[in-house]
Scaffold this motif. Structure first.
Motif, mmCIF file in Angstrom:
data_model
loop_
_atom_site.group_PDB
_atom_site.id
_atom_site.type_symbol
_atom_site.label_atom_id
_atom_site.label_comp_id
_atom_site.label_asym_id
_atom_site.label_seq_id
_atom_site.Cartn_x
_atom_site.Cartn_y
_atom_site.Cartn_z
ATOM 1 N N ARG A 45 2.218 0.480 -7.297
ATOM 2 C CA ARG A 45 3.575 0.491 -7.874
ATOM 3 C C ARG A 45 4.124 1.919 -7.964
ATOM 4 N NH1 ARG A 45 5.849 -4.748 -8.571
ATOM 5 N NH2 ARG A 45 4.394 -6.120 -9.639
ATOM 6 N N ASP A 46 5.446 1.984 -8.014
ATOM 7 C CA ASP A 46 6.163 3.223 -8.380
ATOM 8 C C ASP A 46 5.928 4.395 -7.430
ATOM 9 O OD1 ASP A 46 7.155 1.941 -10.731
ATOM 10 O OD2 ASP A 46 5.227 2.326 -11.703
ATOM 11 N N LEU A 129 16.222 -5.090 -2.226
ATOM 12 C CA LEU A 129 15.665 -6.391 -2.587
ATOM 13 C C LEU A 129 16.764 -7.455 -2.591
ATOM 14 C CD1 LEU A 129 13.346 -5.246 -5.502
ATOM 15 C CD2 LEU A 129 12.633 -6.019 -3.231
ATOM 16 N N ASP A 135 9.868 -13.085 -2.937
ATOM 17 C CA ASP A 135 8.487 -12.655 -3.175
ATOM 18 C C ASP A 135 7.693 -12.794 -1.870
ATOM 19 O OD1 ASP A 135 9.290 -12.549 -5.794
ATOM 20 O OD2 ASP A 135 8.099 -14.270 -6.456
ATOM 21 N N GLN A 243 5.619 -10.125 -6.734
ATOM 22 C CA GLN A 243 7.032 -9.978 -7.105
ATOM 23 C C GLN A 243 7.383 -8.501 -6.944
ATOM 24 O OE1 GLN A 243 6.420 -12.055 -11.025
ATOM 25 N NE2 GLN A 243 8.233 -13.168 -10.349
ATOM 26 N N TRP A 244 8.306 -8.253 -6.034
ATOM 27 C CA TRP A 244 8.581 -6.875 -5.623
ATOM 28 C C TRP A 244 9.435 -6.120 -6.625
ATOM 29 C CZ3 TRP A 244 6.071 -4.949 -1.553
ATOM 30 C CH2 TRP A 244 5.568 -5.832 -0.591
ATOM 31 N N ARG A 245 9.110 -4.836 -6.741
ATOM 32 C CA ARG A 245 10.011 -3.874 -7.389
ATOM 33 C C ARG A 245 10.208 -2.734 -6.401
ATOM 34 N NH1 ARG A 245 6.525 -3.441 -12.669
ATOM 35 N NH2 ARG A 245 6.055 -1.407 -11.769
ATOM 36 N N ASP A 248 7.422 -0.180 -4.708
ATOM 37 C CA ASP A 248 6.113 -0.780 -4.408
ATOM 38 C C ASP A 248 5.673 -0.479 -2.979
ATOM 39 O OD1 ASP A 248 6.236 -1.969 -6.872
ATOM 40 O OD2 ASP A 248 6.531 -4.020 -6.122
#
Ligand SMILES: [Fe+2]
Length: 294
Positions: A45-46, A129, A135, A243-245, A248
């Protein structure tokens, strides 16, 4: 330094905790590869990688594919994106060649089943997104094989499956035109063992919607067996849903994991950037026990 990771489900998927600097430095690449093969899918992540950083991470993990895909309509070689980074989007303005085939991504598949040596792994990061949905799901065909009864494993070990583009795409677009079907059919088909004995020693099922029939088996039996195995391999216990952020990065082992995109709104500007790592071993059937061979 040792890797720090958290299991996302018992059988597939780990979240890797690593700084961007450490990831780009590449000193943990061997351990990350091992985690990838052990867990099927790894997410971080991030990170917010740009294309050059994505390439750097890809090169640290394997042989970055620079492109040799052929467009079915005219056989023209497609660039695998800009320097190995492919833009995955349904918007033809973003990617006119791939947008016509991506609708099949909603079905469970493995990439490159038309190739003698399918890709080892894929790196995938979102740039835009969808508003809803979108997802990505992953299914471990290592775990699915390992849980089968031993006698069924032995039976499957000797089978081969023919993979075709029309098998992969028709279920996703049953209202296709005869011309579209003809384009899909122009792709070469490829026969692979149903069970892959990896060099690592692990075995996996080679399953994908592209699997059209089992060689030497009655068509009805072949259809039923492939469907039953697909149902078996995509049970919740073998899958991870990401579940995308933005920021990622997901990496999956294409040799023992199927993937699919969950539906998202039509006209979405959803855009991911993808690097593919070339395969490192051909799909090899398990060796027969001596007692069986004699
Ligand atoms: Fe794919």
């Amino acid at each position: 330094m040792t890797l720090s990771s958290v299991r996302l489900t018992p059988r597939i998927g780990s979240e890797l905790k690593i700084t961007k600097a450490d990831l780009l430095g590449g000193s943990m690449a061997t351990d990350i590869r091992a985690l990838l093969v052990a867990r099927g899918a790894v997410v971080i992540r991030d990170l917010h990688l740009d294309d050059e950083e994505l390439r750097t991470v890809a090169r640290s993990l394997g042989d970055l594919r620079l492109g040799s895909a052929k467009r079915a309509s005219d056989g023209k070689l497609l660039n695998e994106g800009d320097g190995g980074v492919l833009k995955v989007s349904l918007d033809p303005k973003v990617n006119p060649d791939y947008a016509r085939f991506l609708f099949g991504n909603h079905l469970w598949h493995m990439d490159g089943t038309y190739e003698a040596v399918p890709p080892f792994a894929t790196l995938f990061t979102p740039f835009r997104l969808s508003v809803e949905g979108g997802d990505t799901m992953f299914a471990s065909t290592y775990a699915a094989y390992e849980d089968l009864p031993a006698d069924e494993q032995r039976q499957l070990d000797g089978l081969r499956v023919v993979h075709t583009m029309q098998a992969a795409l028709f279920p996703a677009k049953r209202d296709c035109t005869p011309e579209e079907f003809a384009v899909w059919s122009s792709y070469p088909q490829r026969s692979h063992p149903l069970v892959w004995q990896h060099k690592s020693g692990r075995k996996s099922l080679v399953l994908s919607t592209s699997g059209a029939w089992i060689e030497g088996m009655h068509a009805a039996q072949s259809h039923d067996l492939l469907q039953r195995l697909m149902v078996h391999a995509t049970q919740d216990k073998y899958t991870y849903r990401h579940q995308w952020r933005l920021g990622d990065l997901a990496i999956w082992d294409n040799t023992g994991v199927m993937h699919r995109a969950m539906p998202f709104e039509p006209g979405s500007q959803r855009e991911f950037h993808r690097c593919t790592l070339n395969g490192e071993e051909a799909i090899t059937a398990p060796k027969r026990e001596l007692a069986e061979a004699s």
